[in-house]
Design an enzyme around this catalytic site. Sequence first.
Site, PDB file in Angstrom:
ATOM      1  N   ARG A 198     -12.374   6.177  -0.991  1.00 62.83           N
ATOM      2  CA  ARG A 198     -11.639   5.156  -0.640  1.00 62.83           C
ATOM      3  C   ARG A 198     -12.172   3.895  -0.894  1.00 62.83           C
ATOM      4  O   ARG A 198     -13.316   3.568  -0.929  1.00 62.83           O
ATOM      5  CB  ARG A 198     -11.707   5.401   0.920  1.00 62.83           C
ATOM      6  CG  ARG A 198     -10.411   5.332   1.652  1.00 62.83           C
ATOM      7  CD  ARG A 198     -10.454   5.618   2.960  1.00 62.83           C
ATOM      8  NE  ARG A 198      -9.351   4.881   3.729  1.00 62.83           N
ATOM      9  CZ  ARG A 198      -7.847   5.692   3.465  1.00 62.83           C
ATOM     10  NH1 ARG A 198      -7.899   6.757   2.810  1.00 62.83           N
ATOM     11  NH2 ARG A 198      -6.829   4.944   3.854  1.00 62.83           N
TER      12      ARG A 198
ATOM     13  N   CYS B 219       0.811  -1.232   0.178  1.00 61.79           N
ATOM     14  CA  CYS B 219      -0.176   0.039   0.121  1.00 61.79           C
ATOM     15  C   CYS B 219       0.787   1.168   0.128  1.00 61.79           C
ATOM     16  O   CYS B 219       1.312   1.437  -0.929  1.00 61.79           O
ATOM     17  CB  CYS B 219      -0.915  -0.098   1.019  1.00 61.79           C
ATOM     18  SG  CYS B 219      -2.315   0.721   0.755  1.00 61.79           S
TER      19      CYS B 219
ATOM     20  N   HIS C 289      -3.288  -5.862   2.482  1.00 62.31           N
ATOM     21  CA  HIS C 289      -2.891  -5.995   3.896  1.00 62.31           C
ATOM     22  C   HIS C 289      -3.574  -7.391   4.310  1.00 62.31           C
ATOM     23  O   HIS C 289      -4.097  -8.112   3.402  1.00 62.31           O
ATOM     24  CB  HIS C 289      -3.645  -4.862   4.767  1.00 62.31           C
ATOM     25  CG  HIS C 289      -3.443  -3.598   4.150  1.00 62.31           C
ATOM     26  ND1 HIS C 289      -2.062  -2.919   4.401  1.00 62.31           N
ATOM     27  CD2 HIS C 289      -4.081  -2.319   3.791  1.00 62.31           C
ATOM     28  CE1 HIS C 289      -2.187  -1.660   4.056  1.00 62.31           C
ATOM     29  NE2 HIS C 289      -3.474  -1.544   3.470  1.00 62.31           N
TER      30      HIS C 289
HETATM   31  N1  GLN Z   1      -2.160   6.793   2.049  1.00 61.18           N
HETATM   32  C1  GLN Z   1      -2.009   5.869   0.875  1.00 61.18           C
HETATM   33  C2  GLN Z   1      -3.458   5.857   0.255  1.00 61.18           C
HETATM   34  O1  GLN Z   1      -4.698   6.098   0.696  1.00 61.18           O
HETATM   35  C3  GLN Z   1      -1.837   4.471   1.570  1.00 61.18           C
HETATM   36  C4  GLN Z   1      -2.949   3.921   2.366  1.00 61.18           C
HETATM   37  C5  GLN Z   1      -2.436   2.553   2.955  1.00 61.18           C
HETATM   38  O2  GLN Z   1      -1.218   2.285   3.148  1.00 61.18           O
HETATM   39  N2  GLN Z   1      -3.683   1.551   3.341  1.00 61.18           N
HETATM   40  O3  GLN Z   1      -3.530   5.566  -0.892  1.00 61.18           O
END
Ligand code: GLN
Length: 233
Positions: free
Chosen positions: A128, A95, A191
Amino acid sequence: MSQIRIVRIHNELLGTYGDQGNAEVLEFRAKFHGITANIIDVSYNDDLPTNGDIYLLGGAEDAAQLLSLEALQRGANLETLHFAIERGAVILAVCAGFQIIGNRFVANGQEVDGLGLLDVISIPGDKRLVGDIKTTSTVLGFELTGFENHMGRTILGPTAQAFGKVITGHGNGDSKYDGAVNGNIFGTYMHGPILARNPEFADLLLTRATGRKYAQITDPLALKYATWRRKVI
Ligand code: GLN
């Protein structure tokens, strides 16, 4: 090789999403295969060790991601990573970590150069992407499951190969592919931590890092749960 050095980069910054667990899974799996693993924690102020076998980067919020990038661009750290890649060391970046090792990304409204280890750029989308993700790995020949939570959308350049073909979820943002891979450099949005959910992938990274061959996973319980997850997602 009966010893392996696992370098966990910036746990204090790249630990938000639990990806630090990847180091522990590697340690556990290594032990299972008769290899002693040392986890070396590298903090923001530290230099990267030059003798790592596996370098790990995890997910993070934008501000922490930018701090981690800044630290990795300092001193000889980038050179250390380039030498590590030439030596055949493995890099697994999840990520925010995946975005960091790419060519360019936007975080906190700031557009910055990444480390340039994978030919990708990442920019935030309008919503998101959160939820379970399942892919078929393009290089490993098996399915992977994980959990994604990111704003970033990642676009692959001509020299990057996608890491997974998306079955469920969003991945790089197009719902077609997740992550990128080049040799022993792996980037993904998964993740979980990804290695806890996919122990075969942990074994593959150990194989790549040690040059030893582990034909297949022989831990029936780990395999049973990995298989079960693939069915329910
Ligand atoms: N900040 C980054 C995004 O939102 C990474 C997020 C994350 O590592 N889960 O894309």
